[in-house]
Motif scaffolding. Structure first.
Motif: not given
Length: 245
Positions: A53, A81, A83-85, A88, A90, A102, A104, A106
């Motif tokens: 995470e 890789c 557009k990580l925030k 997320d 990974v 990354k 997809d 949650s």
């Protein structure tokens, strides 16, 4: 004689040419099969990736991640890789923990795995006895849901919850279902022990998401069964998850 000899020679050449083409096709198919098998073997030989995470981004190519055992590391991010925030999930290499991809998915719980959601059909007439308890629950829970303006007019703030206690099989769940049916509410039932999670923060997150689900399906009755699994004496609590909830 010359014509016959030429025909025989042409026939032999044609046969060998056809055989050669067939062998080349078979050779090509076998090479493709070998290459596919080598690729499969390489997949089996490659080490598995670790699901982590992202806790915090540091610049454009570094991040702080948390691995499954709870430890945190400062790692590099692959150029592929983007557009990580924070938050997320990974995939990272096990050796140097470089972030490669990354996922997809949650971190949110699938709340419906932990709760039972239904529209009960139990009525007050289905409950034998418990007249006093039923009357008190009607006054405290049912009436505020059916006539909220009345309580607002007289300035009474109804309680947000009640505690039903007693031995198993005495009608606690039936009373809660009867309230939900009479007020046309969604009945959300959860066992208290499900709220005790292994890691710090996950139990509280599950509680939060259950009540978010209740607001989404409002009006709702949230029934927490076996709450003594949480509300134990302080000396009986042994894990951090129980203390947190």
């Amino acid at each position: 004689m010359k014509a016959n000899g030429k025909n025989i020679l042409d026939s032999v050449i044609y046969r060998y040419t056809a055989d050669s083409n067939q062998l080349e096709d078979e050779n090509r198919v076998l090479k493709e099969t070998v290459n596919n098998l080598k690729a499969e073997l390489d997949k089996f030989k490659s080490p598995p990736l670790m699901v982590c995470e992202v806790r915090e981004l540091v610049g454009n190519d570094c991040a702080i991640i948390r691995i499954p055992n709870g430890n945190q590391f400062y790692v590099k991010i692959s150029s592929e890789c983007t557009k990580l925030k924070p938050g997320d999930m990974v995939l990272a290499e096990q050796k140097n923990l470089t972030i490669l991809e990354k996922l997809d998915i949650s971190r949110k719980f699938n709340v419906e795995k932990f709760v039972i959601i239904e529209k009960p059909t139990v009525t007050w007439e289905d409950i034998g006895g418990l007249q006093q308890q039923a009357r008190e629950i009607k006054e405290v829970v049912e009436l505020p849901l059916l006539k909220p303006a009345l309580f607002k007019k007289v300035g009474i703030v109804p309680p947000k919850g009640i505690l039903l206690y007693g031995p198993p099989g005495t009608g606690k769940t039936l009373l809660a279902k009867a309230v939900a049916a009479s007020t046309n509410s969604t009945f959300i039932e959860i066992v208290g022990s499900e709220l005790v999670q292994k890691f710090i923060g996950e139990g509280a997150k599950l509680v939060k998401e259950i009540f978010e689900l209740a607001r989404k399906k409002a009006p709702s009755i949230v029934f927490i069964d076996e709450i003594d699994a949480l509300a134990a004496k302080r000396m009986e609590i042994g894990t951090s998850g129980e203390r947190e909830v």
